[in-house]
Design an enzyme around this catalytic site. Structure first.
Site, mmCIF file in Angstrom:
data_model
loop_
_atom_site.group_PDB
_atom_site.id
_atom_site.type_symbol
_atom_site.label_atom_id
_atom_site.label_comp_id
_atom_site.label_asym_id
_atom_site.label_seq_id
_atom_site.Cartn_x
_atom_site.Cartn_y
_atom_site.Cartn_z
ATOM 1 N N HIS A 69 -9.646 1.504 4.842
ATOM 2 C CA HIS A 69 -8.357 1.686 5.521
ATOM 3 C C HIS A 69 -8.548 2.668 6.684
ATOM 4 O O HIS A 69 -9.314 3.633 6.569
ATOM 5 C CB HIS A 69 -7.297 2.205 4.538
ATOM 6 N N ASN A 122 0.875 -1.176 0.000
ATOM 7 C CA ASN A 122 0.000 0.000 0.000
ATOM 8 C C ASN A 122 0.916 1.231 0.000
ATOM 9 O O ASN A 122 1.494 1.570 1.021
ATOM 10 C CB ASN A 122 -0.886 -0.042 1.254
ATOM 11 N N GLU A 136 -5.594 -4.680 10.647
ATOM 12 C CA GLU A 136 -4.559 -3.672 10.867
ATOM 13 C C GLU A 136 -4.835 -2.910 12.161
ATOM 14 O O GLU A 136 -5.619 -1.940 12.158
ATOM 15 C CB GLU A 136 -4.537 -2.681 9.702
ATOM 16 N N LYS A 170 0.173 4.266 -0.277
ATOM 17 C CA LYS A 170 -0.449 5.467 0.309
ATOM 18 C C LYS A 170 -0.205 6.672 -0.610
ATOM 19 O O LYS A 170 -0.121 6.498 -1.826
ATOM 20 C CB LYS A 170 0.057 5.692 1.735
ATOM 21 N N SER A 173 3.270 -1.901 10.380
ATOM 22 C CA SER A 173 4.720 -1.977 10.573
ATOM 23 C C SER A 173 5.310 -3.342 10.209
ATOM 24 O O SER A 173 6.205 -3.853 10.884
ATOM 25 C CB SER A 173 5.092 -1.599 12.008
ATOM 26 N N GLY A 208 2.416 2.441 10.780
ATOM 27 C CA GLY A 208 3.374 3.533 10.604
ATOM 28 C C GLY A 208 4.099 3.937 11.882
ATOM 29 O O GLY A 208 4.764 4.958 11.933
ATOM 30 N N GLU A 231 -6.851 5.026 7.706
ATOM 31 C CA GLU A 231 -6.588 6.437 7.378
ATOM 32 C C GLU A 231 -7.795 7.070 6.670
ATOM 33 O O GLU A 231 -8.073 8.252 6.839
ATOM 34 C CB GLU A 231 -5.301 6.540 6.529
HETATM 35 P P1 PGA Z 1 2.703 0.459 7.618
HETATM 36 O O1 PGA Z 1 1.245 0.646 6.982
HETATM 37 O O2 PGA Z 1 3.249 -0.842 7.082
HETATM 38 O O3 PGA Z 1 3.485 1.646 7.164
HETATM 39 O O4 PGA Z 1 2.525 0.410 9.102
HETATM 40 C C1 PGA Z 1 0.382 -0.430 6.790
HETATM 41 C C2 PGA Z 1 -0.940 0.046 6.232
HETATM 42 O O5 PGA Z 1 -1.413 1.108 6.651
HETATM 43 O O6 PGA Z 1 -1.537 -0.585 5.340
#
Ligand code: PGA
Length: 251
Positions: A97, A9, A169, A11, A215, A175, A99
């Site tokens: 997601h 992903n 998640e 982003k 992460s 992140g 976010e």
């Molecule tokens: P990350 O993000 O691996 O940077 O923690 C995962 C995600 O939000 O899909």
């Protein structure tokens, strides 16, 4: 047998020019020792260029989008429709997601409409669910996550459900560099599968892939992938570095 599924992903990162450089670099070193299904999910602006390079370079990876609106067309300024994604060769779409939920106020009800529309238009959803740290510390993570699952899948029938991927998640792990322990991640994925088997036939519940996200990096992918109910990973930050992404794919 569920084929492990690792999706990157990206982003809101990489211009279409940077995305092309990324893929040229990826192709020069690409290997997929474990025979996982791989997908890259670039921003909308890079999808066309990424598709061209995936085809030209014969990189065996599927193409995913990070969001879509549920209508096919119309007066929805700034939105992207499933038809538009389908025409670009998009196979998967990440929906719900955290976010999108946090910054764009997406609710389970909206995510549910998007899931229905993606399936109706031939795009397979990757449904993201996960709890905040507060919810986990209150001991309510399981109820919360299974509640999200139930609401997002309201009215999704057996055949449609077979096209789903679920990404668990935990928001506090996204992140932040903090990964859920394998026990916690696998435990929640196994409860998600348990819930799926209440909503659908056992065979369908057994076939749906459940990814872990938050992460994921080269140093923790292997133990995650060896857990019984984790069938893959949704990778953010580490999917933007060719070396790390390849190490993750070849865990
Ligand atoms: P990350 O993000 O691996 O940077 O923690 C995962 C995600 O939000 O899909």
């Amino acid at each position: 047998m569920r084929v492990p599924f690792i999706a990157g992903n990206w982003k809101m990162n990489l211009t279409h020019l940077e995305a092309m450089d990324f893929l040229v670099d990826l192709e020069s070193r690409f290997e997929n020792k474990n025979g996982c299904e791989i997908a890259v999910c670039p921003p909308f602006t890079s999808i066309r260029s990424v598709k061209t390079l995936l085809d030209e370079k014969k990189i065996e990876a599927s193409l995913g989008a990070q969001n879509m609106f549920y209508e096919q067309s119309g007066a929805y300024t700034g939105e992207i429709s499933p038809l538009m994604l389908k025409a670009l060769g998009v196979e998967y779409v990440i929906l719900g997601h955290s976010e999108r939920r946090q910054y764009f106020y997406e609710t389970n009800g909206l995510v549910n409409q998007k899931i229905k529309s993606s399936i109706a238009n031939g795009i397979k959803p990757i449904l993201c669910i996960g709890e905040t740290l507060d919810i986990r510390e209150r001991g309510e993570a399981e109820d919360f996550v299974l509640g999200q699952l139930k609401e997002c899948l309201d009215g999704i029938d057996q055949d449609a459900a077979a096209l789903l991927t679920i990404a668990y998640e935990p928001i506090w792990a996204i992140g932040t560099g903090k990964t859920a322990t394998v026990q916690d991640a696998n435990g929640m994925c196994s409860r998600i599968r348990g819930k799926l088997s209440k909503l659908y036939k056992d065979k369908t519940a057994e076939e749906i892939r459940i990814q872990y996200g938050g992460s994921v990096k080269p140093s923790n992918i292997s133990e995650l992938m060896h857990a019984s109910d984790i069938d893959g990973a949704l990778v953010g930050g580490a999917s933007l570095k060719v070396d790390d992404f390849l190490d993750i794919i070849n865990y």
